[in-house]
Design an enzyme around this catalytic site. Structure first.
Site, PDB file in Angstrom:
ATOM      1  N   ASP A  30       0.693  -1.149   0.121  1.00 18.11           N
ATOM      2  CA  ASP A  30       0.176  -0.042  -0.064  1.00 18.11           C
ATOM      3  C   ASP A  30       0.972   1.186  -0.170  1.00 18.11           C
ATOM      4  OD1 ASP A  30      -3.229   0.413   1.105  1.00 18.11           O
ATOM      5  OD2 ASP A  30      -1.773   2.208   1.174  1.00 18.11           O
ATOM      6  N   ILE A  31       0.419   2.312  -0.740  1.00 17.57           N
ATOM      7  CA  ILE A  31       1.152   3.479  -0.901  1.00 17.57           C
ATOM      8  C   ILE A  31       1.395   4.326   0.534  1.00 17.57           C
ATOM      9  CG2 ILE A  31      -0.432   4.950  -2.168  1.00 17.57           C
ATOM     10  CD1 ILE A  31       1.642   5.596  -4.122  1.00 17.57           C
ATOM     11  N   ASN A  86     -13.003  -3.416   2.321  1.00 16.70           N
ATOM     12  CA  ASN A  86     -14.059  -2.429   2.465  1.00 16.70           C
ATOM     13  C   ASN A  86     -14.679  -2.460   0.971  1.00 16.70           C
ATOM     14  OD1 ASN A  86     -12.755  -1.138   4.754  1.00 16.70           O
ATOM     15  ND2 ASN A  86     -11.134  -0.165   3.438  1.00 16.70           N
ATOM     16  N   GLY A  92     -16.539   2.555   3.077  1.00 15.59           N
ATOM     17  CA  GLY A  92     -14.954   3.338   2.994  1.00 15.59           C
ATOM     18  C   GLY A  92     -14.049   2.914   1.909  1.00 15.59           C
ATOM     19  N   GLN A  93     -14.560   2.375   0.843  1.00 10.96           N
ATOM     20  CA  GLN A  93     -13.796   1.930  -0.365  1.00 10.96           C
ATOM     21  C   GLN A  93     -13.495   3.089  -0.922  1.00 10.96           C
ATOM     22  OE1 GLN A  93     -15.672  -1.161  -2.618  1.00 10.96           O
ATOM     23  NE2 GLN A  93     -13.753  -1.327  -4.006  1.00 10.96           N
ATOM     24  N   HIS A  99     -10.224  -5.504  -3.462  1.00  9.37           N
ATOM     25  CA  HIS A  99      -8.946  -5.672  -2.828  1.00  9.37           C
ATOM     26  C   HIS A  99      -9.158  -6.038  -1.194  1.00  9.37           C
ATOM     27  CE1 HIS A  99     -10.026  -1.207  -2.724  1.00  9.37           C
ATOM     28  NE2 HIS A  99      -9.248  -1.420  -1.338  1.00  9.37           N
ATOM     29  N   HIS A 101      -6.915  -5.892   2.117  1.00 11.81           N
ATOM     30  CA  HIS A 101      -5.797  -5.376   2.940  1.00 11.81           C
ATOM     31  C   HIS A 101      -5.159  -6.163   3.873  1.00 11.81           C
ATOM     32  CE1 HIS A 101      -6.743  -0.934   2.409  1.00 11.81           C
ATOM     33  NE2 HIS A 101      -8.079  -1.312   1.997  1.00 11.81           N
TER      34      HIS A 101
HETATM   35  P1  AMP Z   1      -9.744   1.350   0.321  1.00 13.65           P
HETATM   36  O1  AMP Z   1     -10.133   2.421   1.306  1.00 13.65           O
HETATM   37  O2  AMP Z   1     -10.026  -0.208   0.886  1.00 13.65           O
HETATM   38  O3  AMP Z   1     -10.274   1.366  -1.204  1.00 13.65           O
HETATM   39  O4  AMP Z   1      -8.068   1.175   0.089  1.00 13.65           O
HETATM   40  C1  AMP Z   1      -7.549   1.925  -1.040  1.00 13.65           C
HETATM   41  C2  AMP Z   1      -5.900   1.589  -0.726  1.00 13.65           C
HETATM   42  O5  AMP Z   1      -5.327   1.794  -1.975  1.00 13.65           O
HETATM   43  C3  AMP Z   1      -5.579   2.930   0.158  1.00 13.65           C
HETATM   44  O6  AMP Z   1      -5.241   2.248   1.503  1.00 13.65           O
HETATM   45  C4  AMP Z   1      -4.785   3.638  -0.561  1.00 13.65           C
HETATM   46  O7  AMP Z   1      -3.585   3.988   0.324  1.00 13.65           O
HETATM   47  C5  AMP Z   1      -4.022   2.439  -1.527  1.00 13.65           C
HETATM   48  N1  AMP Z   1      -3.548   3.123  -2.749  1.00 13.65           N
HETATM   49  C6  AMP Z   1      -4.263   4.120  -3.453  1.00 13.65           C
HETATM   50  N2  AMP Z   1      -3.279   4.285  -4.688  1.00 13.65           N
HETATM   51  C7  AMP Z   1      -2.355   3.494  -4.407  1.00 13.65           C
HETATM   52  C8  AMP Z   1      -1.218   3.061  -5.453  1.00 13.65           C
HETATM   53  N3  AMP Z   1      -0.958   3.740  -6.481  1.00 13.65           N
HETATM   54  N4  AMP Z   1      -0.399   2.083  -5.006  1.00 13.65           N
HETATM   55  C9  AMP Z   1      -0.530   1.519  -3.786  1.00 13.65           C
HETATM   56  N5  AMP Z   1      -1.469   1.737  -3.037  1.00 13.65           N
HETATM   57  C10 AMP Z   1      -2.473   2.670  -3.492  1.00 13.65           C
END
Ligand code: AMP
Length: 112
Positions: A30-31, A86, A92-93, A99, A101
């Site tokens: 995760d970024i 999520n 909260g998605q 995906h 986590h």
């Molecule tokens: P969600 O809130 O469950 O949709 O989680 C989306 C996740 O994607 C968040 O934890 C972000 O930090 C992560 N995210 C968004 N863009 C990127 C990216 N380019 N590379 C890696 N993780 C990302």
């Protein structure tokens, strides 16, 4: 689904810190990590969210689930880990590509 961020990551159009991939799933860091270890496990095919998955995806979803302990162990999470999905705005998605986590390590936050 060319405008999907995670599809672009799978296709290599957007860089990511890949941890693992096979024919069906792609796993990357995760970024914006919320814990010492914070991975995202995604299907290579585009499924927007868990409530859009169908019986046709049962084997893929099972494969994702069963991959989690192996991936967590590879990250050194011998004591366990947290997995979160999520779903939709109500869950909260933020990224519209299914995906899971994987979170673990000493900075693991509590639920509030
Ligand atoms: P969600 O809130 O469950 O949709 O989680 C989306 C996740 O994607 C968040 O934890 C972000 O930090 C992560 N995210 C968004 N863009 C990127 C990216 N380019 N590379 C890696 N993780 C990302």
């Amino acid at each position: 689904m060319s405008d999907c961020l995670f599809c672009k990551i799978v296709d290599g159009e957007i860089p990511s810190s890949k941890v693992f991939e096979d024919e069906h799933i792609y796993v990357f860091e995760d970024i914006n990590p919320k814990a010492d270890v914070h991975l995202l496990v995604i299907p290579k095919i585009h499924i927007s969210r868990l409530d859009q998955a169908t019986q046709a995806h049962a084997e893929l979803l099972s494969h994702m689930m069963l991959s989690l302990p192996k991936l967590a162990r590879q990250q050194g999470l011998e004591d366990g880990f947290r997995s979160i999905i999520n779903t939709g705005p109500g869950g909260g998605q933020e990224v519209d590509h299914l995906h899971i986590h994987i979170l673990g390590g000493k900075k693991l936050p509590g639920f509030h």
